[in-house]
Structures are given as structure tokens and as C-alpha cells.
Scaffold this motif. Structure first.
Motif, mmCIF file in Angstrom:
data_model
loop_
_atom_site.group_PDB
_atom_site.id
_atom_site.type_symbol
_atom_site.label_atom_id
_atom_site.label_comp_id
_atom_site.label_asym_id
_atom_site.label_seq_id
_atom_site.Cartn_x
_atom_site.Cartn_y
_atom_site.Cartn_z
ATOM 1 N N LYS A 45 0.844 -1.215 0.000
ATOM 2 C CA LYS A 45 0.000 0.000 0.000
ATOM 3 C C LYS A 45 0.871 1.253 0.000
ATOM 4 N N TYR A 48 1.882 2.147 -3.485
ATOM 5 C CA TYR A 48 0.783 2.723 -4.271
ATOM 6 C C TYR A 48 0.430 4.123 -3.781
ATOM 7 N N PHE A 52 0.554 7.191 -6.488
ATOM 8 C CA PHE A 52 -0.603 8.007 -6.886
ATOM 9 C C PHE A 52 -0.487 9.434 -6.357
ATOM 10 N N SER A 111 -9.552 5.694 -10.655
ATOM 11 C CA SER A 111 -10.037 6.701 -9.701
ATOM 12 C C SER A 111 -9.319 8.032 -9.871
ATOM 13 N N THR A 112 -7.985 8.025 -9.950
ATOM 14 C CA THR A 112 -7.301 9.311 -10.127
ATOM 15 C C THR A 112 -7.573 9.907 -11.520
ATOM 16 N N ALA C 198 -6.612 8.984 -4.813
ATOM 17 C CA ALA C 198 -5.366 8.232 -4.623
ATOM 18 C C ALA C 198 -5.557 7.150 -3.565
ATOM 19 N N GLU C 199 -6.266 7.491 -2.495
ATOM 20 C CA GLU C 199 -6.557 6.494 -1.460
ATOM 21 C C GLU C 199 -7.443 5.377 -2.022
ATOM 22 N N ALA C 200 -8.463 5.752 -2.795
ATOM 23 C CA ALA C 200 -9.355 4.746 -3.394
ATOM 24 C C ALA C 200 -8.579 3.820 -4.320
ATOM 25 N N MET C 201 -7.645 4.382 -5.070
ATOM 26 C CA MET C 201 -6.923 3.598 -6.063
ATOM 27 C C MET C 201 -5.890 2.678 -5.395
ATOM 28 N N ALA C 202 -5.233 3.189 -4.354
ATOM 29 C CA ALA C 202 -4.272 2.345 -3.621
ATOM 30 C C ALA C 202 -4.994 1.173 -2.960
ATOM 31 N N CYS C 203 -6.155 1.431 -2.362
ATOM 32 C CA CYS C 203 -6.935 0.345 -1.749
ATOM 33 C C CYS C 203 -7.383 -0.656 -2.811
ATOM 34 N N ASN C 204 -7.832 -0.158 -3.955
ATOM 35 C CA ASN C 204 -8.259 -1.016 -5.052
ATOM 36 C C ASN C 204 -7.104 -1.908 -5.518
#
Lengths: 228, 228, 228
Positions: A45, A48, A52, A111-112, C198-204
Motif C-alpha cells: 500500500k 501505491y 498516486f 479513480s485518479t 489516490a486512497e481509493a486507487m491504492a486500496c483497489n
């Protein structure tokens, strides 16, 4: 790549000899986004988060640069490559270019890229691209507002140059005023936006270039910009 | 000019006999914006602060007026003239009309026009107009959402009248409800927007005109509005 | 009707066997909005407050549902029926369908529909529909961004199925990530939006499905989603 782009932009910001930035690509595609193998090879994590954050920082740096940034698009622009087009101030595309937010095809919602895309396209169009991962062609991208102009590939450089030259012919003070005021005022209510804009415009009027520009206009002669 | 427009609008706001406002121009152009000679002749920041504050106040007054405001556009609409079109609720343009935010050509980025323009056009289209100062024609303005309708010049008055009559045929209570609720809800999140809108709609339902309108609809007869 | 739709959506939210929701109608119209006789028969502000609160809650529930919601539109979609189309994530319309915010014709400005409509259409287009109550046809609705696709009526179910199947083929984790991140980020500034994204994408990226999707892409084989 992101580090190089970031440091290049930062070095350009204060360089008065740079009037416009064109983001172009070598090879068959404009940009296919992040390197999936690199991402998959670092399944942490923290990696990532940092990746991002770096990518987002670059997109914000383009918006905050005093100089306009033009995407010169040919071939495909997918995922963060599509985001890159959306995050530029202006974009000129070859008629063979195609655009997709294709992360959804590999289990990774873009998402980004959605942040930039949804600030260019109306929401149902953005949502369809993001949920289906399907390509749109260049005329559709123009119709949706993702790019400004579409031309045959062999005229792409000439058209980018036309657009860049139109901006280079302007006062750097006026252009930098525009870049600085445009995006922040979109994020506040209209009354505050007018306050910000009125201040920007009054300051712009106090610059030598505005005086010169207006005098030249009244005198029916071309202006000579001093950049201050 | 701005003072006259401002005081006219203020006198209209409470006049129930005025149902729609049409902003039209005499002469060859709709509006070419501020008087550059006047601006150049008063090179003090205080003068510019006051001028742009007055101009912004007028644009906000149009949005807050209980009556809809229609721009009747012919010829050119440039700089603050283009802003004027963007800031109206609706716009009908002659097919020979052209639009530009041309301040950039004289060293003065159209910052206050940008506020209105960027709330009508998608951002790359707004940015291109603002940075290049180039004209767009009437069909492009319609395509971009800057104007609602484009007709030949000799049909312009008839088309403006068509649009105005369509609004005049409605209940003044309902129209004023719409003008009052529309712009503020765009500036808040969707949940708060629905709260504002639900309150507006419930109040509208308690007005006599809504009862009359629904009764007339159910009874298959034309409504007779009382304006309350 | 609203109660049934609300409880159905709530029961669907956690049902992993439901991948896409299609809102369709029996009878000649998609939806003509609220029942005017019911509204007129309960002339109390408390009744209207409750009714519009319930309607708004339903629209917000669609946006917050983990699954995408597609409107399948045929015939007319008026007033809250037009709102329903606007509030869905995606919309496919038959070429005979027509759209209006017609409350203004009965003395009742479509305030709650305006919230959804003005988040789909540019503001002058939304304002014209809201103030005139006039219909737009299906091609215009597509041009304005109110619907994604327009097809002949006899191909409507096939086209809805095409769109639904394109989404069903994707990882449920990725789709739910998208639904969760898309609307909230539109309501904050771009810097905060990138932080959320960025948080959503890292979690994904930490989900099994993203690993599987990327491995499958690199290995040139179809992915097998686990939904986690």
C-alpha cells in the motif's frame, strides 16, 4: 518518468523564455498510463500511496504552472494517459487517436483519472468511460470537450504550433494571470469567484503590458510586450 | 452604462408587471465590453477595483433578479460583452453573431468574463477562448452551451419573443421560485441542494398558483394565474 | 412507488448477486413524475416536505448504491421522471423518448428535478427546459449529456443489455470503488479530490481482483474475478 516530468516542469515555471509547454510522446501511443508490471511487482500500500500521490502532484503542477500546457495526442491515451490529456489546459489530437479509462478492465477503477476526466466531461459520459473501459474516438473526444481540436496526423504538429503561436503572441503577464486565476475560481461560489477575478483583472490592468496593449490597439499598431 | 443597467434592474425587481428582461443592443454590435479608452485614462488601481466590482455586482444582480434575463445577441459579443451573454439566464443569437474573450489580445486576460464563461462552457473550451482571444461563431456558441438558440438575424426578434412568451405564459410564482433556487443549489453539495430544492418545491406547492395549475391540468382547462 | 423503490434498492445494496440495476417502466411512459392528484389532495406543507424528502432520499440512494444504475427510457420522462433519468449513473433511451421538466406548466417549478438536471446539463440548457417546460427529443438529450445512448425502440432492451453486460464483465470490487469515489470527489476541490482518489486507487490495488486482473492482462488470458 513522473519524476523527470515533475522536475522539468518545476525548472520551467520560472523560466521566462518558456512560453508554452507541449506534452508529446515518442512511439506509437501518446500514453498508456502507469506501468502495470512495475505496479504489480510492488504489492505494498505504501508503494501505491506514494505512486498516486506523485502522479496527482504532477497533474496539479501542470494546472499551477504559469505557462499553458498543451497535450499533443496521437495513438492511444489510456488510464493515466487519458488523465494526462484531461489535466492539460488544452489538447490537440490526431484523428486516429483514441481515449479510454481502461483500468476497469484489469480490476482497477481509474479513480485518479476520474478526477480529471469528470472535470472535463459531463458526468454520464465520464461514468460510461470509467465503468465500461471502452474507447472513444477523436471526434467524440472533441464533442465531449476532452480535446480542443482534431486534425489528420500529418497536420498534428502544424496545428499544435498554430495553437502555441496564438498564445506566444500574447503578453506573458496576461497569460500567467489567466493560468493563475482560472482553476481556483472554479472551486468557489460565483460571488467569491468574481472577487478573485476582479482583483486579478485590476492587477493585470496595472501591468505595463496592459497599458501597451491598449495603447497599441487604440493606435492601430502591433503591441510590443515587455513581460511585466 | 453599468450604473444605468444596475438601477434599471433594481427598479424592475419588485415590479410585478415585468415578467421577463431582454438585454439587447442598438448599433452594429451586441457589446464589446469595457471602454478601453476610459480604462486607460484612469490608470489607478482604485479605479479598476471599483469598475470590476461594479461590473461583477451587475452580473450577480441579473442572476438574483426574480425575472429571467434573456440576451438578444447580434453582431459581436466580446470581453465583458461575452461575459454579459454568459451571465444571462438564457440567450438567443443571430446566426451572424460572434463571441470572443478578446482581452488577451491587448495584454489583459478576461478574468471577470472567465467567471461567467467557465460556468457555461467546459473548461478546455473556455480556456481556448480565453488564451487565444479567437472568435467562435454562433453555431459553435450553441454547441458549447453559451447560447440556447441561433436564428437568422431577421427572425431574431420573433425568436426572442417566442422564448419570452413561453415564460410569460407561466405562473410568476413558479418562475421566481426557479430563479431563486437554481443558482445557489449549484454551489453546494447534492445533499444540501436537495434540501434547498425540497423546501422550495414544498413552498411552491402551497402557493395558490400551483393549486390552480394542477386543478386546471386535471380539469383540462387553461390555468388562470394569480401570481401568488 | 417511492417506498417500494427505496426498500428494493436497500435490499440490493449488500446483495453480491446483483451487479447492475436497470430502472425500466411498464406502460406507455418511462415516468411522468409525481401523482398530481395525490399531491393536490394533501394540501399541507408537512405532506410536501415528507414527499420531496423521500424522493430526494431515493435519488441519493441510487448514487450511493455500490452497483451502477441504468435508466431504460421509452416514451416520456417528465418532471420527477426526467429527474430520475438524470439521477441514474447511466441512461439508454429509445429514439421515440422525450424529456421535459414540465412542472412549470402547472405553476410548480421543478426544483428537485433541477438539482439532478443541472448536474447533467450545462446551465443555460437546464434553465431553458426548466423555465419553458418544453420537450427535448432523444437525440437532443444525448447531445446535452442527459442520456448515454439512443437506439430504436425495438433495440432498446438489447442495448441496455450490452451496456449492463459490459459492466458485469468487470470486477465488482473495481465497480464498487468507482461508484463510491465518483460523486463525492465532484463536490470538493481538485486537490482534495486527488487525495480521495489516490486512497481509493491504492486500496483497489490491494484487492485480489486487481492483482488477478493485471496478471491476466500480462499473461494475455481472461481474468477470473473473486469479488474481493
Amino acid at each position: 518518468m513522473l519524476s523527470e516530468l515533475q522536475s522539468t516542469l518545476e525548472s520551467i515555471a520560472d523560466d521566462k523564455s518558456v512560453r508554452v509547454v507541449v506534452i508529446a510522446a515518442n512511439g506509437p501511443a501518446f500514453c498508456a498510463g502507469h506501468d502495470l508490471k512495475e505496479m504489480r511487482g510492488n504489492p505494498r500500500k505504501e508503494f501505491y500511496d506514494a505512486l498516486f500521490a506523485q502522479c496527482s502532484k504532477f497533474m496539479l503542477t501542470m494546472a499551477r504552472l504559469p505557462q499553458p500546457v498543451i497535450a499533443r495526442v496521437h495513438g492511444i491515451a489510456t488510464a493515466a494517459g487519458c488523465q494526462l490529456v484531461a489535466a492539460c489546459d488544452l489538447a490537440v489530437a490526431a484523428d486516429n487517436s483514441r481515449f479510454a479509462t481502461s483500468g476497469i478492465n484489469v480490476g482497477l477503477f481509474c479513480s485518479t483519472p476520474a478526477v480529471a476526466l469528470s472535470r472535463n466531461l459531463s458526468r454520464k459520459r465520464a461514468m460510461e468511460m470509467l465503468l465500461t473501459g471502452e474507447f472513444i474516438d477523436a471526434p467524440t473526444a472533441k464533442d465531449f470537450g476532452l480535446v480542443n481540436r482534431v486534425v489528420p496526423l500529418d497536420q498534428l504538429d502544424a496545428e499544435v504550433k498554430n495553437l502555441a503561436n496564438a498564445i506566444i503572441a500574447k503578453s506573458p503577464v496576461a497569460v500567467a494571470t489567466g493560468k493563475r486565476m482560472f482553476y481556483p475560481q472554479l472551486e468557489v461560489g460565483v460571488e467569491e469567484a468574481y472577487q478573485q477575478a476582479a482583483e486579478a483583472m485590476a492587477c493585470n490592468m496595472m501591468a505595463e503590458d496592459a497599458g501597451e496593449g491598449i495603447d497599441a490597439f487604440i493606435g492601430k499598431r502591433p503591441p510590443v510586450w515587455k513581460g511585466r
